[in-house]
Design an enzyme around this catalytic site. Sequence first.
Site, PDB file in Angstrom:
ATOM      1  N   SER A  62       0.819  -0.854  -0.046  1.00 31.16           N
ATOM      2  CA  SER A  62       0.263   0.291   0.681  1.00 31.16           C
ATOM      3  C   SER A  62       0.755   1.226   0.358  1.00 31.16           C
ATOM      4  O   SER A  62       2.084   1.248   0.866  1.00 31.16           O
ATOM      5  CB  SER A  62      -1.155  -0.299   0.717  1.00 31.16           C
ATOM      6  OG  SER A  62      -1.403   1.417   1.509  1.00 31.16           O
ATOM      7  N   TYR A  70      -1.511   0.744  10.051  1.00 32.47           N
ATOM      8  CA  TYR A  70      -1.867  -0.268   8.816  1.00 32.47           C
ATOM      9  C   TYR A  70      -0.556  -0.832   8.178  1.00 32.47           C
ATOM     10  O   TYR A  70       0.033  -1.154   7.669  1.00 32.47           O
ATOM     11  CB  TYR A  70      -3.135  -0.092   8.265  1.00 32.47           C
ATOM     12  CG  TYR A  70      -3.310  -0.054   6.811  1.00 32.47           C
ATOM     13  CD1 TYR A  70      -3.486  -1.955   6.823  1.00 32.47           C
ATOM     14  CD2 TYR A  70      -3.153   0.583   5.908  1.00 32.47           C
ATOM     15  CE1 TYR A  70      -3.240  -1.527   5.080  1.00 32.47           C
ATOM     16  CE2 TYR A  70      -3.039  -0.008   4.900  1.00 32.47           C
ATOM     17  CZ  TYR A  70      -3.665  -1.421   4.747  1.00 32.47           C
ATOM     18  OH  TYR A  70      -3.693  -1.505   3.196  1.00 32.47           O
ATOM     19  N   LYS A  86       2.684  -2.555   6.797  1.00 33.88           N
ATOM     20  CA  LYS A  86       2.702  -3.722   5.362  1.00 33.88           C
ATOM     21  C   LYS A  86       4.331  -2.889   5.196  1.00 33.88           C
ATOM     22  O   LYS A  86       4.937  -3.786   4.366  1.00 33.88           O
ATOM     23  CB  LYS A  86       1.878  -2.494   5.008  1.00 33.88           C
ATOM     24  CG  LYS A  86       0.375  -2.478   4.179  1.00 33.88           C
ATOM     25  CD  LYS A  86       0.318  -3.969   3.887  1.00 33.88           C
ATOM     26  CE  LYS A  86      -0.928  -4.646   3.124  1.00 33.88           C
ATOM     27  NZ  LYS A  86      -1.118  -5.750   2.579  1.00 33.88           N
TER      28      LYS A  86
END
Length: 344
Positions: free
Chosen positions: A124, A152, A156
């Site tokens: 991402s 988050y 990643k």
Amino acid sequence: MSKLAPAGAAVMLTGGAGYIGAQTARALEMAGWRPVIFDNLSFGRREMVRWGEFVQGDVRDVDAVREALKRYEVVAVLHLAGLKSVGLSVARPDLYYDHNVAGTGSLLSAMRDCCVNRLVLSSSAAVYGVSAGGAADGPFDEDAPKSPSSPYGHTKLATEWMISAHCQAFGASAIALRFFNAAGADADGLTGDIRRDNTHLIPRLIDAALGQGEPITLFGDDYDTPDGSCIRDYIHIGDLARAHVAALSAPAIPGAFEALNVGTGVGHSVFDVIDVAERVLGRRPDFTIGPRRPGDPPRLVADASRIRGALGWAPKESTLDMIVETEFNWRRSEMFRRLALPPR
Ligand code: UFG
């Protein structure tokens, strides 16, 4: 250097019953691969598995992954499973580290046991964080600073590092695809996002216009951008699906890991999106101007030249009109009504 050829070879898609996974399974099958969907159905739906075989399982269950890799003679893995809500990751980082980081560790271990050396990770733009998209900055490439602004994004980035180390140590090869703003639905209306409580801009605007949701709040019109609202690079899921197929078909160098931006290189402000929604939906969605949302970078636009050079990939379906129109058709379809997950 070796190159995989489709000819019915099995490719496992973790998270393959989800929003991007289902679209990718369709693209894989069209390209001649045999998709094997491995999904715990916590967010994905069995009804979204229409291309390939299905195995219900969790990537954190190393035995279950190993068993599926062996049973289907899998030659490569597309790893899409994971949690992806920025907001929830702040409230429950434990879940994000467990599913995204520990889950990837378990997957890599099973792949190693089964001599599967090829991996494509769904990563991402969240790995960059606020610093890469500063107000004056234009598109940025893969070498831009990484300072994720949420757990988050941390998970990643940690996952990318873990995979890179795995490739170097064990001679595997992997590509991480750093999605910018994934949006839209299948052009033929066969797949799409099934969350009723989707918090992203485009589904929220459409739900508001369809009378299915609250009027939306535009999070900040005082950014240092031409119209004061945030700028994003919206990429249609059909283009993301093709990027996965292209990554799989690229020549593999043992030990190599590469991260590639997947975006259009074109930024659209929130007001631009509202204007397109008005044109496509035939009415202006209701919205009010509110304060900035914490953690929102002013501008996130990909320099996508590296993926063009490395994989020969370029976006084909990612005009804002196409994105809004396909999402609009999907969210008012019978299939969406039948499959949509209630708010949670
Ligand atoms: N926005 C609003 N109102 C809303 C929802 C969104 O004004 O109700 C604005 C946001 O402030 C932002 C833009 O619309 O400027 C896009 O917001 P989204 O929630 O649709 O998407 P994000 O840019 O927040 O999320 C994307 C990816 C994530 C990634 C994140 C990194 O979807 O996976 O960028 O910043 F983590």
